[in-house]
Design an enzyme around this catalytic site. Structure first.
Site: not given
Length: 278
Positions: A2-3, A52, A266
């Site tokens: 999650p950002e 985060k 990524r």
């Protein structure tokens, strides 16, 4: 993973459900029994996030620290009927339960009880968070100093939580596109003025992620959402982006093909036309 806006939104939900109350805290899975015992029936003071990282402050100087990691899930749900105990589903590391709400945590990367000193040290290792007020402990200039001294790519630096906290892959790809910056340029090539524009953009965009639960990076989507919000509506935000997951599609600005490359494990997306290296 999650950002940052997701963690801030979750902190708001936890705060609304449990702040000022003394909920039951348990570990149905059995992997957090000792920590849960320290928090059980203690007053919840507030919930908050930095990047985060998620924190729930309890009385007696104890703080629950949670990092969801790649697979962690934590939802705050209503209890029906109020005062009942919902059945446990799956491997619940931590349960916070009060008469009206339950919050079951599954699969976190980290779940610990920390004291104030440990919390401060953990946050100090993070970069500034665009969702926090700028101040001595949240200084975008500190991020630029790290970026401007680095030979790493902008793509890598924007995902480094010790440089900039809370920005994940979508915001990274999109904000670089919005400012016509090639993601593979070294950090030391970034102008101070370009960094300030990016920071200001994130400060403007990310709160809409907190409000709506959706990442908004396109101006027309933002304008429609803001107008609906002003009318008192809660709009369904379309999942539309300029470059993220649009490999081979035409750039919304110049029409060139969107490119893709795996960088530091990524997926990275950018426009081959208007995000030039030079």
């Amino acid at each position: 993973m999650p950002e940052g806006h997701t963690l801030h939104r979750l902190a708001q939900s936890l705060d609304a459900a449990f702040a000022g109350r003394q909920p039951q805290v348990s570990s149905p899975q059995g992997r957090f029994v000792e920590g849960a015992a320290l928090l059980d029936a203690q007053l919840v003071e507030r919930s908050w996030a930095h990047g985060k990282l998620l924190f729930v402050d309890f009385a007696q100087g104890r703080t629950l620290y949670v990092h969801l990691g790649l697979i962690g899930k934590w939802f705050v749900l209503p209890v029906h009927p109020p005062g009942s105990e919902p059945p446990v589903t799956g491997a619940v590391r931590l349960r916070i339960l009060h008469e009206q709400h339950v919050a079951d945590l599954r699969g976190p990367m980290a779940c610990q009880v920390l004291d104030e000193e440990a919390v401060d040290a953990l946050v100090a290792r993070q970069g500034p968070d665009p969702l926090q007020p700028v101040g001595e402990g949240n200084d975008p200039d500190a991020a630029y100093r790290k970026i401007s001294r680095s030979g790493k790519t902008l793509a890598e630096l924007l995902m480094d939580q010790t440089v900039l906290a809370g920005v994940g892959n979508i915001y990274r790809c999109e904000v670089l596109w919005r400012h016509r910056l090639h993601p593979l340029k070294p950090g030391r090539s970034l102008k101070r003025s370009s960094w300030q524009l990016m920071w200001d953009d994130l400060v403007a965009l990310m709160p809409w992620g907190v409000r709506t639960g959706s990442i908004i990076t396109l101006d027309d989507v933002l304008e429609d959402t803001a107008a609906a919000w002003k009318r008192g509506e809660r709009p369904q935000v379309p999942r539309e982006f300029a470059v993220y997951q649009r490999t081979g599609s035409p750039c919304l600005r110049c029409g060139s093909a969107v490119r893709h490359k795996v960088v530091a494990g990524r997926n990275l997306f950018w426009c081959g036309g208007c995000q030039r290296r030079t």
